[in-house]
Structure formats: structure tokens, C-alpha cells
Design a protein around this motif. Sequence first.
Motif, PDB file in Angstrom:
ATOM      1  N   ASP A 140       0.898  -1.248   0.158  1.00 56.51           N
ATOM      2  CA  ASP A 140      -0.021   0.035   0.001  1.00 56.51           C
ATOM      3  C   ASP A 140       0.829   1.321  -0.056  1.00 56.51           C
ATOM      4  N   LEU A 141       0.983   1.792  -1.211  1.00 56.55           N
ATOM      5  CA  LEU A 141       1.639   3.309  -1.153  1.00 56.55           C
ATOM      6  C   LEU A 141       0.888   4.547  -0.954  1.00 56.55           C
ATOM      7  N   ARG A 142      -0.218   4.467  -0.380  1.00 48.95           N
ATOM      8  CA  ARG A 142      -0.906   5.500  -0.073  1.00 48.95           C
ATOM      9  C   ARG A 142      -1.343   5.438   1.572  1.00 48.95           C
ATOM     10  N   LYS A 143      -0.682   4.739   2.390  1.00 44.19           N
ATOM     11  CA  LYS A 143      -1.117   4.979   3.775  1.00 44.19           C
ATOM     12  C   LYS A 143      -1.064   6.533   3.932  1.00 44.19           C
ATOM     13  N   PRO A 144      -1.624   6.859   5.020  1.00 40.77           N
ATOM     14  CA  PRO A 144      -1.465   8.290   5.627  1.00 40.77           C
ATOM     15  C   PRO A 144      -0.215   8.816   5.906  1.00 40.77           C
ATOM     16  N   VAL A 145       0.319   9.987   5.893  1.00 41.85           N
ATOM     17  CA  VAL A 145       1.525  10.193   6.266  1.00 41.85           C
ATOM     18  C   VAL A 145       1.314  11.030   7.636  1.00 41.85           C
ATOM     19  N   ARG A 146       1.829  10.207   8.793  1.00 45.74           N
ATOM     20  CA  ARG A 146       1.714  10.764  10.102  1.00 45.74           C
ATOM     21  C   ARG A 146       2.696  11.367  10.875  1.00 45.74           C
ATOM     22  N   LYS A 147       3.956  10.736  10.462  1.00 47.62           N
ATOM     23  CA  LYS A 147       5.169  11.052  11.032  1.00 47.62           C
ATOM     24  C   LYS A 147       6.196  12.032  10.307  1.00 47.62           C
ATOM     25  N   ALA A 148       6.958  12.555  10.923  1.00 47.12           N
ATOM     26  CA  ALA A 148       8.235  13.318   9.953  1.00 47.12           C
ATOM     27  C   ALA A 148       9.520  13.010  10.867  1.00 47.12           C
ATOM     28  N   VAL A 149      10.607  12.923  10.014  1.00 44.40           N
ATOM     29  CA  VAL A 149      11.930  12.939  10.582  1.00 44.40           C
ATOM     30  C   VAL A 149      12.603  14.137  10.231  1.00 44.40           C
ATOM     31  N   ILE A 150      13.148  14.830  11.251  1.00 42.93           N
ATOM     32  CA  ILE A 150      14.288  15.772  11.177  1.00 42.93           C
ATOM     33  C   ILE A 150      15.606  15.431  11.708  1.00 42.93           C
ATOM     34  N   PRO A 151      16.392  15.344  10.755  1.00 42.63           N
ATOM     35  CA  PRO A 151      17.843  15.029  11.100  1.00 42.63           C
ATOM     36  C   PRO A 151      18.462  16.370  11.779  1.00 42.63           C
ATOM     37  N   VAL A 152      19.026  16.207  12.876  1.00 40.93           N
ATOM     38  CA  VAL A 152      19.965  17.462  13.351  1.00 40.93           C
ATOM     39  C   VAL A 152      21.385  16.855  13.719  1.00 40.93           C
ATOM     40  N   ALA A 153      21.640  15.884  13.350  1.00 37.12           N
ATOM     41  CA  ALA A 153      23.072  15.265  14.013  1.00 37.12           C
ATOM     42  C   ALA A 153      24.195  15.616  13.135  1.00 37.12           C
ATOM     43  N   GLY A 154      24.221  16.516  12.145  1.00 34.22           N
ATOM     44  CA  GLY A 154      25.420  16.993  11.447  1.00 34.22           C
ATOM     45  C   GLY A 154      26.242  17.919  12.052  1.00 34.22           C
ATOM     46  N   ASN A 155      27.528  18.096  11.821  1.00 31.90           N
ATOM     47  CA  ASN A 155      28.545  18.764  12.564  1.00 31.90           C
ATOM     48  C   ASN A 155      28.644  20.499  12.207  1.00 31.90           C
ATOM     49  N   GLY A 156      27.779  20.629  10.964  1.00 33.65           N
ATOM     50  CA  GLY A 156      27.631  22.132  10.858  1.00 33.65           C
ATOM     51  C   GLY A 156      28.858  22.763  10.494  1.00 33.65           C
ATOM     52  N   THR A 157      29.985  21.946   9.816  1.00 32.46           N
ATOM     53  CA  THR A 157      31.171  22.614   9.664  1.00 32.46           C
ATOM     54  C   THR A 157      31.089  24.013   8.927  1.00 32.46           C
ATOM     55  N   ARG A 158      30.479  24.012   8.045  1.00 29.08           N
ATOM     56  CA  ARG A 158      30.259  25.410   7.050  1.00 29.08           C
ATOM     57  C   ARG A 158      30.072  26.624   7.960  1.00 29.08           C
ATOM     58  N   PHE A 159      29.521  26.257   9.453  1.00 27.72           N
ATOM     59  CA  PHE A 159      29.232  27.358  10.106  1.00 27.72           C
ATOM     60  C   PHE A 159      30.089  27.667  11.329  1.00 27.72           C
ATOM     61  N   LEU A 160      31.335  26.930  11.332  1.00 21.66           N
ATOM     62  CA  LEU A 160      32.463  27.058  12.188  1.00 21.66           C
ATOM     63  C   LEU A 160      32.719  28.453  12.295  1.00 21.66           C
ATOM     64  N   PRO A 161      32.966  29.317  13.427  1.00 21.21           N
ATOM     65  CA  PRO A 161      32.862  28.652  14.615  1.00 21.21           C
ATOM     66  C   PRO A 161      31.630  28.694  15.464  1.00 21.21           C
ATOM     67  N   ALA A 162      30.813  29.303  14.764  1.00 18.45           N
ATOM     68  CA  ALA A 162      29.544  29.321  15.505  1.00 18.45           C
ATOM     69  C   ALA A 162      28.986  28.052  16.027  1.00 18.45           C
ATOM     70  N   THR A 163      29.504  27.043  15.462  1.00 16.94           N
ATOM     71  CA  THR A 163      28.659  25.832  15.607  1.00 16.94           C
ATOM     72  C   THR A 163      29.736  24.799  16.532  1.00 16.94           C
ATOM     73  N   LYS A 164      30.796  25.609  16.875  1.00 21.11           N
ATOM     74  CA  LYS A 164      31.667  24.821  18.091  1.00 21.11           C
ATOM     75  C   LYS A 164      30.898  24.316  19.300  1.00 21.11           C
ATOM     76  N   ALA A 165      29.869  25.060  19.851  1.00 18.89           N
ATOM     77  CA  ALA A 165      29.473  24.505  21.170  1.00 18.89           C
ATOM     78  C   ALA A 165      27.795  24.711  20.788  1.00 18.89           C
ATOM     79  N   MET A 166      27.480  25.109  19.643  1.00 17.29           N
ATOM     80  CA  MET A 166      25.751  25.239  19.424  1.00 17.29           C
ATOM     81  C   MET A 166      25.511  24.654  18.079  1.00 17.29           C
ATOM     82  N   PRO A 167      24.510  24.023  18.229  1.00 19.25           N
ATOM     83  CA  PRO A 167      23.959  23.105  17.087  1.00 19.25           C
ATOM     84  C   PRO A 167      23.582  24.306  15.797  1.00 19.25           C
TER      85      PRO A 167
END
Length: 301
Positions: A2-29
Motif C-alpha cells: 500500500d503506497l497510499r497510507k497516511p503520512v503521520r510522522k516526520a523525521v528531522i535530522p539534526v546530527a550533522g557537524n555544521g562545519t560550514r558554520f564554524l566557529p558558531a557551531t563549536k558549542a551550538m547546533p
Amino acid sequence: MDLRKPVRKAVIPVAGNGTRFLPATKAMPKEMLTVVDRPVVQYAVDEARQAGIEHIVFVTSRNKHSIEDHFDDTPELLASLERAGKTRMADELRELLPPAGSVSFTRQQAPLGLGHAVWCARDLIGDEPFALLLPDMLCYGARGCVAGLIDLYTAAGGNVLGVEQCEPEEVSSYGIVARGENVAHGFAVTGMVEKPKPAEAPSNFYLNGRYILQPEIFDILATQPRGAGNEIQLTDAMLTLSGRQPFHAHPYEGRTFDCGSKLGFIEANVAFALARADLGEAVYASVADLIRKHDTASRAA
Ligand code: UTP
């Protein structure tokens, strides 16, 4: 299947290193960097909830505690705002808070790539389709992108990708899709290629960080070898899945800012501030003045 089941959930990935925003992302996501007065990840959560998503799974990592705290209740703060007569702000904070039990967190133990981050959510998603929102891709428009994806999903089922058109010379920065026949208010995807050379790009429609995916993606990701950048790439797994299930694309009517890059982040701040009733006029005047002074200074130099 069944490729039409309702969409109830969402995934939000927030585990990256954010290297393009260093040094802002040293201690802050990087997902907690603010656009005007709220963290970028808040916009993604609001967009998902406005589209009817009932449960959000964050894929998080070490040093990302502030994201968990941000989506928790703050009774002391609310009480102190009430005491100070700032009831509107207290009400706004209450409205932004996802209902109890509607948010889960799981860890990606090492940043092995977006595909791996999505795979980490497999048990919490289970056997149902899900929306995926990359929070640093900030959608700006009258309507959130996920709502449009769900409309197309309701009409056509399968997997649905958010896309937007870029300048032909920009295709090498993005995942690009090949355009097939029109389907509902979108089109069939007949191919996908990650960061092609302009001459080899099948179109200028790029993936804007919004997806609806069927759970079979998890089985593919489980054995997906590392790809570009030595990371487990979601696009590689989607390519495999597209041999088994239909993929459609929804061209987003608004505009997406890549807040993972400095320019996109600054543009997003200006665009969102200009659109605010309480700030727009002052920001416009201030930016215009800065540009005038900058031009005068460069002419004098
Ligand atoms: P990005 O590639 O933009 O994030 O991934 P990044 O790796 O943190 O950024 P740079 O290149 O080092 O600056 C898009 C989203 O996917 C998440 C990120 O947190 C971001 O929200 N992500 C990426 C993961 O959760 N895990 C990963 O292994 C990679």
C-alpha cells in the motif's frame, strides 16, 4: 504494497557537524541558529505540524541538548512572563510547543551522512510513510512545502520530493531530478543525480530538502555503501527505491533558503524580517541605508 497510507510522522535530522558554520557551531547546533527570533529547526517543526504531521522524530547527536530543551515546556519562564503581564508572548510559546508525547529523539552516534541519519529513525517510524525535513533548508512562502507534498501524495501516492528551479550554473551544488510526465500538481521523476556538471544535468529542478518516503527506504539504507564524500547518501538509496516504486516531484511555490550556507542564512534573515509586520519597514530602511553607504564608500575608495 500500500503506497497510499497516511503520512503521520516526520523525521528531522539534526546530527550533522555544521562545519560550514564554524566557529558558531563549536558549542551550538547549527539548527539552533536564529532566523529573526526563532531557531531554524523551529520553522521545520511548525511547517510539519501545519501540514498535519502528528509525531516528529529528531535524529540527534552529542552536543545537541539545546534542541531537546527548546521543544520542552518552560513552566518557570511562562509563569514569569505571566507575572510581568507578557501574556501574548506566553501564549505564543504555548502554541509553539508540540503536544506532550508527540516528539521523539534518537541518536545518530556518528555523522555518517544523511542516509545513515534517516536510517537511525527506522524503529520509531515503523512500517509507514514519513515526511523528511532538512531543517537547514528553510522554506519561505504563503504555504509550507510539506503541505504541498502531502497534497500530491494524496493524489498520486508513492514517494514525493520537494523541488525548486535553480540557475543552470548552480546545478552542481544540488541533487537534481529528471522530469517526466505531469502528475496531479507535479511530475513523475525519471531520474536523480547528485551534484551533476551543468552539461550533464537532466533539468534544473533541485531537491529542496523536503521528502515523503515509503518505509522500504530503510531496508535499502541498511546496506547502502558509502557514496559521495564518503557518506551514506540518501539520494543513492532513493535511486535504488525508484527502480521499485514511483517517485513524484512537487515544485514548491515559495522559495527555499539554504541556511547551512552563510549566504543563504543571511538572505533568509533579511527575507523573513522584511515579511514581518513589526520589523519589515525598519529592516528595509536599514538595509537600503547600509547599501547606499557601502556604495558611496566603494566609489570613494
Ligand atoms: P548537511 O550536510 O547540510 O549538514 O545536512 P552538516 O553535515 O551538518 O553540514 P556541514 O556541511 O558540515 O556544514 C543536512 C541535515 O542533515 C543532518 C544535518 O544536521 C542537517 O540538519 N545530518 C547530516 C545528520 O543528521 N547526520 C549526518 O550525518 C549528516
